[in-house]
Design a protein around this motif. Structure first.
Motif, PDB file in Angstrom:
ATOM      1  N   TYR A 133      13.854 154.169  33.316  1.00  0.00           N
ATOM      2  CA  TYR A 133      12.491 154.468  32.705  1.00  0.00           C
ATOM      3  C   TYR A 133      12.557 155.876  32.156  1.00  0.00           C
ATOM      4  O   TYR A 133      13.147 156.810  32.861  1.00  0.00           O
ATOM      5  N   ALA A 134      12.153 155.969  30.716  1.00  0.00           N
ATOM      6  CA  ALA A 134      12.054 157.083  30.218  1.00  0.00           C
ATOM      7  C   ALA A 134      10.852 157.557  29.723  1.00  0.00           C
ATOM      8  O   ALA A 134      10.371 157.215  28.503  1.00  0.00           O
ATOM      9  N   HIS A 135       9.905 157.988  30.455  1.00  0.00           N
ATOM     10  CA  HIS A 135       8.677 158.939  29.977  1.00  0.00           C
ATOM     11  C   HIS A 135       8.314 160.010  30.710  1.00  0.00           C
ATOM     12  O   HIS A 135       8.478 160.214  31.772  1.00  0.00           O
ATOM     13  N   GLN A 136       7.821 161.074  30.001  1.00  0.00           N
ATOM     14  CA  GLN A 136       7.363 162.425  30.571  1.00  0.00           C
ATOM     15  C   GLN A 136       6.405 162.382  31.444  1.00  0.00           C
ATOM     16  O   GLN A 136       6.214 163.244  32.391  1.00  0.00           O
ATOM     17  N   LYS A 164       5.679 150.068  33.432  1.00  0.00           N
ATOM     18  CA  LYS A 164       6.836 150.341  34.673  1.00  0.00           C
ATOM     19  C   LYS A 164       6.250 149.939  35.931  1.00  0.00           C
ATOM     20  O   LYS A 164       6.812 149.255  36.665  1.00  0.00           O
ATOM     21  N   ASN A 165       5.085 150.525  36.326  1.00  0.00           N
ATOM     22  CA  ASN A 165       4.431 150.191  37.469  1.00  0.00           C
ATOM     23  C   ASN A 165       4.122 148.607  37.898  1.00  0.00           C
ATOM     24  O   ASN A 165       4.185 148.193  39.025  1.00  0.00           O
ATOM     25  N   SER A 190      15.224 154.227  38.006  1.00  0.00           N
ATOM     26  CA  SER A 190      15.752 155.721  37.422  1.00  0.00           C
ATOM     27  C   SER A 190      14.778 156.140  36.377  1.00  0.00           C
ATOM     28  O   SER A 190      14.615 155.926  35.352  1.00  0.00           O
ATOM     29  N   ASP A 191      14.034 157.138  36.967  1.00  0.00           N
ATOM     30  CA  ASP A 191      13.146 157.806  36.508  1.00  0.00           C
ATOM     31  C   ASP A 191      13.674 159.050  35.558  1.00  0.00           C
ATOM     32  O   ASP A 191      13.703 160.177  36.210  1.00  0.00           O
ATOM     33  N   LEU A 192      14.345 159.032  34.430  1.00  0.00           N
ATOM     34  CA  LEU A 192      15.291 159.676  33.898  1.00  0.00           C
ATOM     35  C   LEU A 192      14.613 161.351  33.665  1.00  0.00           C
ATOM     36  O   LEU A 192      15.256 162.108  34.087  1.00  0.00           O
ATOM     37  N   TYR A 193      13.499 161.319  33.179  1.00  0.00           N
ATOM     38  CA  TYR A 193      12.801 162.748  33.154  1.00  0.00           C
ATOM     39  C   TYR A 193      12.647 163.549  34.430  1.00  0.00           C
ATOM     40  O   TYR A 193      13.109 164.392  34.644  1.00  0.00           O
ATOM     41  N   ALA A 194      12.007 162.566  35.503  1.00  0.00           N
ATOM     42  CA  ALA A 194      12.030 163.285  36.552  1.00  0.00           C
ATOM     43  C   ALA A 194      13.073 163.623  37.248  1.00  0.00           C
ATOM     44  O   ALA A 194      13.290 164.663  38.140  1.00  0.00           O
ATOM     45  N   MET A 195      14.145 163.033  37.001  1.00  0.00           N
ATOM     46  CA  MET A 195      15.391 163.208  37.443  1.00  0.00           C
ATOM     47  C   MET A 195      16.147 164.453  36.755  1.00  0.00           C
ATOM     48  O   MET A 195      17.250 164.596  37.128  1.00  0.00           O
ATOM     49  N   LYS A 196      15.468 164.953  35.788  1.00  0.00           N
ATOM     50  CA  LYS A 196      16.300 165.713  34.635  1.00  0.00           C
ATOM     51  C   LYS A 196      17.590 165.091  34.505  1.00  0.00           C
ATOM     52  O   LYS A 196      18.833 165.984  34.341  1.00  0.00           O
ATOM     53  N   PHE A 197      17.669 163.974  34.027  1.00  0.00           N
ATOM     54  CA  PHE A 197      18.813 163.223  33.732  1.00  0.00           C
ATOM     55  C   PHE A 197      19.627 164.005  32.693  1.00  0.00           C
ATOM     56  O   PHE A 197      18.846 164.312  31.561  1.00  0.00           O
ATOM     57  N   GLN A 198      20.857 164.147  32.746  1.00  0.00           N
ATOM     58  CA  GLN A 198      21.557 164.991  31.606  1.00  0.00           C
ATOM     59  C   GLN A 198      21.991 164.001  30.560  1.00  0.00           C
ATOM     60  O   GLN A 198      22.414 162.844  30.680  1.00  0.00           O
ATOM     61  N   ALA A 199      21.730 164.325  29.528  1.00  0.00           N
ATOM     62  CA  ALA A 199      21.775 163.336  28.233  1.00  0.00           C
ATOM     63  C   ALA A 199      23.111 163.575  27.603  1.00  0.00           C
ATOM     64  O   ALA A 199      23.779 162.574  27.104  1.00  0.00           O
ATOM     65  N   SER A 200      23.746 164.629  27.508  1.00  0.00           N
ATOM     66  CA  SER A 200      25.178 164.900  26.611  1.00  0.00           C
ATOM     67  C   SER A 200      26.020 164.543  27.546  1.00  0.00           C
ATOM     68  O   SER A 200      26.474 165.155  28.639  1.00  0.00           O
ATOM     69  N   ALA A 201      26.956 164.126  26.656  1.00  0.00           N
ATOM     70  CA  ALA A 201      28.457 163.699  27.222  1.00  0.00           C
ATOM     71  C   ALA A 201      29.294 164.872  27.036  1.00  0.00           C
ATOM     72  O   ALA A 201      29.821 165.330  25.931  1.00  0.00           O
ATOM     73  N   THR A 202      29.708 165.515  28.290  1.00  0.00           N
ATOM     74  CA  THR A 202      30.668 166.857  28.348  1.00  0.00           C
ATOM     75  C   THR A 202      31.773 166.736  29.363  1.00  0.00           C
ATOM     76  O   THR A 202      31.662 165.829  29.973  1.00  0.00           O
ATOM     77  N   VAL A 203      32.497 167.812  29.254  1.00  0.00           N
ATOM     78  CA  VAL A 203      33.621 167.791  30.208  1.00  0.00           C
ATOM     79  C   VAL A 203      33.078 167.849  31.644  1.00  0.00           C
ATOM     80  O   VAL A 203      33.762 167.605  32.740  1.00  0.00           O
ATOM     81  N   GLU A 204      32.090 168.277  31.803  1.00  0.00           N
ATOM     82  CA  GLU A 204      31.464 168.655  33.116  1.00  0.00           C
ATOM     83  C   GLU A 204      30.875 166.919  33.852  1.00  0.00           C
ATOM     84  O   GLU A 204      30.813 167.117  35.118  1.00  0.00           O
ATOM     85  N   ILE A 247      18.367 144.322  35.001  1.00  0.00           N
ATOM     86  CA  ILE A 247      17.922 145.748  34.291  1.00  0.00           C
ATOM     87  C   ILE A 247      17.123 145.702  33.248  1.00  0.00           C
ATOM     88  O   ILE A 247      17.270 145.025  32.259  1.00  0.00           O
ATOM     89  N   ILE A 248      16.022 146.641  33.535  1.00  0.00           N
ATOM     90  CA  ILE A 248      14.735 146.520  32.677  1.00  0.00           C
ATOM     91  C   ILE A 248      14.581 147.972  31.928  1.00  0.00           C
ATOM     92  O   ILE A 248      14.906 148.852  32.843  1.00  0.00           O
ATOM     93  N   PHE A 249      14.920 148.192  30.722  1.00  0.00           N
ATOM     94  CA  PHE A 249      14.752 149.568  30.107  1.00  0.00           C
ATOM     95  C   PHE A 249      13.251 149.620  29.554  1.00  0.00           C
ATOM     96  O   PHE A 249      12.955 149.004  28.665  1.00  0.00           O
ATOM     97  N   GLN A 250      12.663 150.815  30.221  1.00  0.00           N
ATOM     98  CA  GLN A 250      11.201 150.939  29.817  1.00  0.00           C
ATOM     99  C   GLN A 250      11.225 152.124  29.273  1.00  0.00           C
ATOM    100  O   GLN A 250      11.481 153.084  29.555  1.00  0.00           O
ATOM    101  N   PHE A 251      10.792 152.222  27.957  1.00  0.00           N
ATOM    102  CA  PHE A 251      10.732 153.288  27.064  1.00  0.00           C
ATOM    103  C   PHE A 251       9.721 153.251  25.823  1.00  0.00           C
ATOM    104  O   PHE A 251       9.667 152.502  25.160  1.00  0.00           O
ATOM    105  N   PRO A 252       9.439 154.439  25.376  1.00  0.00           N
ATOM    106  CA  PRO A 252       8.538 154.601  24.134  1.00  0.00           C
ATOM    107  C   PRO A 252       9.741 154.604  22.782  1.00  0.00           C
ATOM    108  O   PRO A 252      10.601 155.380  23.063  1.00  0.00           O
ATOM    109  N   MET A 253       9.499 153.601  21.672  1.00  0.00           N
ATOM    110  CA  MET A 253      10.527 153.784  20.695  1.00  0.00           C
ATOM    111  C   MET A 253      10.273 155.241  20.260  1.00  0.00           C
ATOM    112  O   MET A 253       9.227 155.785  19.789  1.00  0.00           O
TER     113      MET A 253
END
Ligand SMILES: Cc1cc2nc3c(=O)[nH]c(=O)nc-3n(C[C@H](O)[C@H](O)[C@H](O)COP(=O)(O)OP(=O)(O)OC[C@H]3O[C@@H](n4cnc5c(N)ncnc54)[C@H](O)[C@@H]3O)c2cc1C
Ligand SMILES: Cc1cc2nc3c(=O)[nH]c(=O)nc-3n(C[C@H](O)[C@H](O)[C@H](O)COP(=O)(O)OP(=O)(O)OC[C@H]3O[C@@H](n4cnc5c(N)ncnc54)[C@H](O)[C@@H]3O)c2cc1C
Ligand SMILES: [Zn+2]
Ligand SMILES: [Zn+2]
Lengths: 230, 230
Positions: free
Chosen positions: B9-12, B22-23, B39-53, B97-103
């Motif tokens: 889920y991706a909404h702020q 989602k609810n 998986s509440d991506l914004y709440a998790m501050k999910f890292q978006a960029s693919a890096t060496v880390e 798996i359900i992906f819930q997001f604003p386009m």
């Protein structure tokens, strides 16, 4: 007249084929007298996610934070975060923007998607009455330049991934042409890691040749807005 | 048998229409006896960029860091970062798996694109001989559930944005079906902010109804891999 070029570049490694393609573009276009700026997204640790932190100071609606509306207000009041404001300056000054990236899941890597989401804000990049052929950036040219992991044969009309133009439609039509940009034909480097070093050098030479005449190229045709009711 | 469902889920904002959608899914599926993880991506501050880390410890090639190859090795050796490993566990356990997001710009927001880039790694989600109809996740179902800002009329075959199925092709075919998932028809909430409160409530009711039978739905048809030479 001397042209300004912005290269938005997304690769983690300076030794990558993407880095080489970016370097060739900087070199050729500079030699032709262009001013070239590069936004090296990974090196800048460019923030990808659209959050409330993109607005400095208070937001209008804290209960239901709406990104498009809040960034529109912030843009009008000069309250967008410094990194967004800086990228918007580069866009304003550019005559041509080149997006250089490795294809990740049929589109741009997340860090570059974040550039689209955060930099091309409502008000700045589009509005109710400024889009498509009447779009904000109709005086500017833009192009996608990217590498793939798979062969061209996967991306033909009858290939398993479908026509590459279908895959690029959301990017080229949905984002770039939506904002009015004149979209040049994409530069596609097919599967650089599956070919020989000589073939890779030949690909870079072809790119070098194309870059010589890039600013004079005619953009791709998209259906103009007037053909639609809404 | 009790099913496991993962909602990415991706909404702020907790007051958004996306949060409401989602609810409703959590509520209906839990009532039906499913185990639902979010998986509440914004709440998790999910890292978006693919890096060496994303790799703990040393990488194999420091001179030319190649994300797909390095994450494949790290996955084999259990050296992917904790956040990626945790999402991969959720994927492994999920039947749906359900992906819930604003386009956002004709596709998922960058934070969700980062989930695709970082979680669906080579080896874990696909390999040379495991893709499409023979893909890694062919026993699992998946669907896109999203809101738009514009009306459905913009996304018809003759509409300015083209057929919505073309816009969704890179996501549904290029990512989801590529990994073998059985892709259910998308749930599209057209322009919730342009309609009345009653119409919004009706959309959520329709979603509630669909959710009742969701696990029994037949997936969309994509051309099977055997029809292609490569
Ligand atoms: C998350 C993810 C998703 C992906 N999704 C897709 C997808 O949907 N579709 C798809 O097709 N692919 C996909 N890929 C693969 C990806 O597109 C390729 O790995 C990438 O495009 C290769 O480009 P590169 O610059 O990283 O190549 P590199 O591996 O850096 O370079 C290839 C070769 O070129 C050499 N080279 C570097 N500089 C030069 C030079 N100056 N002259 C000659 N040779 C040089 C390098 O040494 C190397 O041998 C995905 C990869 C990832 C990580
Ligand atoms: C960077 C960016 C790119 C974009 N690109 C596109 C694009 O390419 N194409 C496109 O079409 N759109 C695009 N948009 C618009 C975006 O898709 C919409 O703003 C979004 O989908 C609206 O969903 P939301 O959940 O944020 O709505 P909200 O604004 O949160 O909700 C809409 C209304 O529903 C109400 N609501 C909330 N909960 C309930 C409930 N339980 N019952 C009834 N009503 C409720 C809210 O109060 C509000 O009035 C873009 C936006 C951004 C920021
Ligand atoms: Zn091949
Ligand atoms: Zn309308």
């Amino acid at each position: 007249m001397a042209k300004k070029v912005l290269i938005v570049y997304a690769h983690q490694s300076v030794a990558s084929f993407n880095a080489a393609a970016k370097n060739v573009a900087v070199e050729v276009l500079s030699t032709k007298g262009c001013t070239v700026e590069v936004s090296d997204l990974y090196a800048m640790k460019f923030q990808a996610s659209a959050t409330v932190e993109d607005i400095t100071g208070d937001v209008k609606d804290t209960e239901n934070f709406r990104y498009a509306e809040e960034t529109k207000l912030a843009w009008e009041e000069g309250k967008l975060s410094a990194d967004i404001t800086e990228e918007q300056r580069k866009v304003n000054e550019a005559d041509l923007i080149i997006f250089q990236f490795p294809m990740y899941w049929s589109t741009v890597p997340a860090i570059m998607k974040g550039w689209f989401d955060r930099v091309l804000t409502l008000g700045f990049a589009y509005s109710q009455d400024k889009m498509y052929s009447n779009g904000m950036f109709k005086g500017k040219k833009v192009m996608l330049s990217f590498t793939t992991g798979c062969h061209e044969s996967m991306f033909t009309e009858n290939g398993i991934s479908g026509d590459i133009n279908v895959t690029l439609w959301p990017l080229q039509n949905g984002i770039l042409y939506y904002c009015g940009f004149q979209v040049l034909a994409p530069q596609i480097f097919w599967a650089p890691s599956l070919i020989s070093s000589e073939e890779r050098k030949a690909m870079l030479e072809a790119w070098r040749t194309r870059l010589q005449g890039l600013l004079e190229e005619e953009p791709l045709g998209f259906t103009p807005l007037d053909c639609f009711d809404e």
